[in-house]
Design a protein around this motif. Structure first.
Motif, PDB file in Angstrom:
ATOM      1  N   VAL A  49       0.478   4.453  -0.429  1.00 32.83           N
ATOM      2  CA  VAL A  49       0.745   4.871   0.946  1.00 32.83           C
ATOM      3  C   VAL A  49       1.141   6.351   0.929  1.00 32.83           C
ATOM      4  O   VAL A  49       2.034   6.745   0.180  1.00 32.83           O
ATOM      5  CB  VAL A  49       1.865   4.027   1.580  1.00 32.83           C
ATOM      6  CG1 VAL A  49       2.124   4.474   3.018  1.00 32.83           C
ATOM      7  CG2 VAL A  49       1.492   2.547   1.544  1.00 32.83           C
ATOM      8  N   PRO A  50       0.497   7.195   1.742  1.00 36.81           N
ATOM      9  CA  PRO A  50       0.775   8.640   1.690  1.00 36.81           C
ATOM     10  C   PRO A  50       2.229   8.977   2.004  1.00 36.81           C
ATOM     11  O   PRO A  50       2.891   8.312   2.798  1.00 36.81           O
ATOM     12  CB  PRO A  50      -0.164   9.211   2.773  1.00 36.81           C
ATOM     13  CG  PRO A  50      -1.252   8.201   2.919  1.00 36.81           C
ATOM     14  CD  PRO A  50      -0.600   6.870   2.673  1.00 36.81           C
ATOM     15  N   GLN A  51       2.701  10.050   1.383  1.00 33.80           N
ATOM     16  CA  GLN A  51       4.066  10.505   1.615  1.00 33.80           C
ATOM     17  C   GLN A  51       4.333  10.797   3.095  1.00 33.80           C
ATOM     18  O   GLN A  51       5.413  10.495   3.607  1.00 33.80           O
ATOM     19  CB  GLN A  51       4.339  11.764   0.786  1.00 33.80           C
ATOM     20  CG  GLN A  51       4.677  11.492  -0.666  1.00 33.80           C
ATOM     21  CD  GLN A  51       6.098  10.981  -0.845  1.00 33.80           C
ATOM     22  OE1 GLN A  51       7.056  11.544  -0.314  1.00 33.80           O
ATOM     23  NE2 GLN A  51       6.249   9.909  -1.612  1.00 33.80           N
ATOM     24  N   ALA A  52       3.366  11.374   3.782  1.00 34.04           N
ATOM     25  CA  ALA A  52       3.565  11.695   5.199  1.00 34.04           C
ATOM     26  C   ALA A  52       3.850  10.436   6.009  1.00 34.04           C
ATOM     27  O   ALA A  52       4.696  10.440   6.918  1.00 34.04           O
ATOM     28  CB  ALA A  52       2.339  12.420   5.761  1.00 34.04           C
ATOM     29  N   VAL A  53       3.163   9.342   5.685  1.00 32.75           N
ATOM     30  CA  VAL A  53       3.377   8.070   6.381  1.00 32.75           C
ATOM     31  C   VAL A  53       4.757   7.515   6.037  1.00 32.75           C
ATOM     32  O   VAL A  53       5.507   7.074   6.914  1.00 32.75           O
ATOM     33  CB  VAL A  53       2.267   7.062   6.019  1.00 32.75           C
ATOM     34  CG1 VAL A  53       2.578   5.679   6.586  1.00 32.75           C
ATOM     35  CG2 VAL A  53       0.912   7.550   6.528  1.00 32.75           C
ATOM     36  N   LEU A  54       5.103   7.543   4.756  1.00 28.01           N
ATOM     37  CA  LEU A  54       6.402   7.015   4.327  1.00 28.01           C
ATOM     38  C   LEU A  54       7.550   7.774   4.977  1.00 28.01           C
ATOM     39  O   LEU A  54       8.520   7.177   5.471  1.00 28.01           O
ATOM     40  CB  LEU A  54       6.514   7.108   2.804  1.00 28.01           C
ATOM     41  CG  LEU A  54       5.521   6.290   1.983  1.00 28.01           C
ATOM     42  CD1 LEU A  54       5.668   6.624   0.500  1.00 28.01           C
ATOM     43  CD2 LEU A  54       5.714   4.807   2.206  1.00 28.01           C
ATOM     44  N   ARG A  55       7.454   9.085   4.995  1.00 28.44           N
ATOM     45  CA  ARG A  55       8.544   9.890   5.543  1.00 28.44           C
ATOM     46  C   ARG A  55       8.642   9.740   7.063  1.00 28.44           C
ATOM     47  O   ARG A  55       9.747   9.815   7.630  1.00 28.44           O
ATOM     48  CB  ARG A  55       8.384  11.351   5.122  1.00 28.44           C
ATOM     49  CG  ARG A  55       8.551  11.505   3.606  1.00 28.44           C
ATOM     50  CD  ARG A  55       8.589  12.934   3.131  1.00 28.44           C
ATOM     51  NE  ARG A  55       8.685  12.963   1.662  1.00 28.44           N
ATOM     52  CZ  ARG A  55       9.814  12.832   0.983  1.00 28.44           C
ATOM     53  NH1 ARG A  55      10.961  12.660   1.635  1.00 28.44           N
ATOM     54  NH2 ARG A  55       9.821  12.876  -0.340  1.00 28.44           N
ATOM     55  N   ALA A  56       7.517   9.514   7.720  1.00 23.84           N
ATOM     56  CA  ALA A  56       7.550   9.255   9.158  1.00 23.84           C
ATOM     57  C   ALA A  56       8.268   7.937   9.444  1.00 23.84           C
ATOM     58  O   ALA A  56       9.037   7.833  10.403  1.00 23.84           O
ATOM     59  CB  ALA A  56       6.135   9.240   9.729  1.00 23.84           C
ATOM     60  N   LEU A  57       8.023   6.923   8.619  1.00 24.61           N
ATOM     61  CA  LEU A  57       8.729   5.642   8.790  1.00 24.61           C
ATOM     62  C   LEU A  57      10.231   5.823   8.622  1.00 24.61           C
ATOM     63  O   LEU A  57      11.030   5.288   9.403  1.00 24.61           O
ATOM     64  CB  LEU A  57       8.212   4.617   7.783  1.00 24.61           C
ATOM     65  CG  LEU A  57       6.789   4.104   7.948  1.00 24.61           C
ATOM     66  CD1 LEU A  57       6.499   3.031   6.897  1.00 24.61           C
ATOM     67  CD2 LEU A  57       6.537   3.552   9.336  1.00 24.61           C
ATOM     68  N   VAL A  58      10.629   6.557   7.586  1.00 21.49           N
ATOM     69  CA  VAL A  58      12.053   6.797   7.354  1.00 21.49           C
ATOM     70  C   VAL A  58      12.659   7.532   8.542  1.00 21.49           C
ATOM     71  O   VAL A  58      13.762   7.211   8.999  1.00 21.49           O
ATOM     72  CB  VAL A  58      12.260   7.583   6.046  1.00 21.49           C
ATOM     73  CG1 VAL A  58      13.723   7.992   5.888  1.00 21.49           C
ATOM     74  CG2 VAL A  58      11.826   6.730   4.845  1.00 21.49           C
ATOM     75  N   ALA A  59      11.931   8.518   9.071  1.00 25.08           N
ATOM     76  CA  ALA A  59      12.416   9.255  10.235  1.00 25.08           C
ATOM     77  C   ALA A  59      12.555   8.345  11.452  1.00 25.08           C
ATOM     78  O   ALA A  59      13.418   8.578  12.318  1.00 25.08           O
ATOM     79  CB  ALA A  59      11.473  10.412  10.551  1.00 25.08           C
ATOM     80  N   ASP A  60      11.721   7.302  11.512  1.00 29.28           N
ATOM     81  CA  ASP A  60      11.808   6.316  12.595  1.00 29.28           C
ATOM     82  C   ASP A  60      12.993   5.372  12.437  1.00 29.28           C
ATOM     83  O   ASP A  60      13.258   4.555  13.315  1.00 29.28           O
ATOM     84  CB  ASP A  60      10.525   5.476  12.651  1.00 29.28           C
ATOM     85  CG  ASP A  60       9.319   6.261  13.157  1.00 29.28           C
ATOM     86  OD1 ASP A  60       9.513   7.344  13.726  1.00 29.28           O
ATOM     87  OD2 ASP A  60       8.183   5.768  12.972  1.00 29.28           O
ATOM     88  N   GLY A  61      13.655   5.440  11.285  1.00 32.18           N
ATOM     89  CA  GLY A  61      14.771   4.545  11.022  1.00 32.18           C
ATOM     90  C   GLY A  61      14.395   3.267  10.314  1.00 32.18           C
ATOM     91  O   GLY A  61      15.208   2.342  10.220  1.00 32.18           O
ATOM     92  N   VAL A  62      13.174   3.195   9.774  1.00 34.96           N
ATOM     93  CA  VAL A  62      12.720   2.010   9.058  1.00 34.96           C
ATOM     94  C   VAL A  62      13.319   1.998   7.645  1.00 34.96           C
ATOM     95  O   VAL A  62      13.351   3.038   6.968  1.00 34.96           O
ATOM     96  CB  VAL A  62      11.172   1.974   8.976  1.00 34.96           C
ATOM     97  CG1 VAL A  62      10.697   0.770   8.169  1.00 34.96           C
ATOM     98  CG2 VAL A  62      10.562   1.957  10.370  1.00 34.96           C
TER      99      VAL A  62
END
Length: 378
Positions: A72-85
């Motif tokens: 899973v790309p880093q950009a996707v992972l970091r967006a999830l973390v930013a969403d609070g996931v």
């Protein structure tokens, strides 16, 4: 409260998370790459794991997200973390399983023993490294390689010419990883699990046997590993898990060298092929422990149920695609063997299942495991 766990990736690792999830009362959901994958029994969605909105929609249906693979790309992972996931392992740790150059650089900072290595951006740099290391080396693509893919033993830079050309076409200034060709006695693997709260647990170090770059057999524990070898492997695995902030299962692939060193070869931040024996041979399997870890539940014990366990991969399978007949034959001939099939169509080199046997005497366990697996050979 029922825990809702989302697994991105529908392969056999996600499939093997399902039984312990059921036992623990966990609502497990899988985002598969396509229909009919190994984990179809738990797939609640099919979609592109590189697409943020697809992954974001899946993440909204669960409490914690974990993975069947590291792609899973880093950009996707970091967006999830930013969403609070809650993402386990998180992107800060996972980057070192996704990029071999980043992994080597970070492990070097931590003083972890490794083969001599270099980042090479040109054929001349590769030839210079080879000249300084006996004329041969192991070249790896920095990203994407597994099961022998993206790995070559070379004696000249022109043997990696196509990889350099691909980097030039990409235009992002990439590089290859080159490592010394290690003289090793055998390959080992240390599995570690770490919770977000920081607790760490380990299984005994195991010996793995490779065939064409793919794990073929695993012996647990590694013969003759009690004492110094086990202590070094455990120290390396624990240090990496803690310093990289890994959450979930971490597999550290190791070389035991001819001069009695233990060197890190590869990392995987997920359940791993070298830990499949734990389903039948350990008090707590790597799959159950991974669920416990990412949900921050107390760990289960990791001791052996029997003195020895041997796991044999079923690679390829019968060319006629019939797994039912060898399943019946193996079950009848070796009733103590535990047979696991992944719901995959056989094809050359593909992991379609594995067999595990546990017992008191290693020679007997090896014989029974190989005998059961042999029924699935073409």
């Amino acid at each position: 409260m029922t825990f809702r766990l989302g697994v991105i990736g529908g392969g056999q690792l996600a499939r093997m998370m399902v039984p312990p999830a059921i036992e623990l009362g966990i609502d497990i959901r899988v985002l598969a790459e396509s229909e009919g994958m190994s984990a179809a029994i738990a797939a609640t969605g099919v979609g592109d794991y590189t697409d943020l909105e697809t992954v974001r929609a899946f993440a909204k249906t669960v409490d914690v997200v974990t993975f069947d693979h590291e792609h899973v790309p880093q950009a996707v992972l970091r967006a999830l973390v930013a969403d609070g996931v809650a993402v386990h392992p998180g992107p800060d740790a996972l980057q070192f399983a996704q990029d071999k150059l980043a992994m080597r650089e970070r492990l070097g900072e931590l003083g972890i023993p490794m083969p001599d290595w270099a980042r090479v951006e040109t054929p001349d740099e590769l030839d210079a490294f080879l000249a300084d290391h006996g004329g041969r080396g192991v070249v790896k693509t920095a990203r994407g390689g597994y099961d022998g893919k993206g790995v070559r033993v070379v004696s000249a830079a022109d043997q990696a010419e196509d990889w350099f050309a691909a980097l030039a076409e990409d235009g992002r200034g990439g590089a290859l990883l080159v490592e010394e060709l290690v003289e090793f006695r055998r390959e080992l693997a240390q599995l570690v699990a770490r919770r977000p709260s920081g607790d760490v647990t380990l299984w005994p170090v195991v010996e793995s046997v490779q065939k064409d770059g793919v794990c073929a057999e695993v012996i647990a524990p590694a013969p003759g590993s009690a004492g110094k070898v086990a202590e070094m492997a455990a120290h390396i695995g624990t240090t990496i898990a803690e310093e990289l902030g890994v959450t979930g299962v971490l597999a550290v692939e190791l070389f035991e060298t001819t001069d009695e060193r233990i060197l890190v070869n590869e990392l995987a931040m997920r359940p791993h092929n070298t830990g499949h024996w734990t389903i039948d041979g350990s008090t707590t399997s790597q799959f159950e422990q991974h669920l416990r870890a990412v949900l921050d539940l107390p760990f289960g014990a990791t001791g052996h149920r029997e003195p020895w366990s041997v796991m044999i991969n079923i690679l390829g399978g019968p060319t006629d695609g019939d797994l039912d007949t060898p399943l019946r034959q193996a079950a009848a001939d070796q009733p103590t063997a535990k047979i696991h099939l992944y719901g995959k169509e056989p094809r050359p080199g593909r992991k379609v299942g594995h067999v595990t046997v546990s017992g008191e005497e290693l020679d007997d366990v090896v014989f029974r495991a190989r005998a059961a697996a042999a029924f699935f050979e073409d």
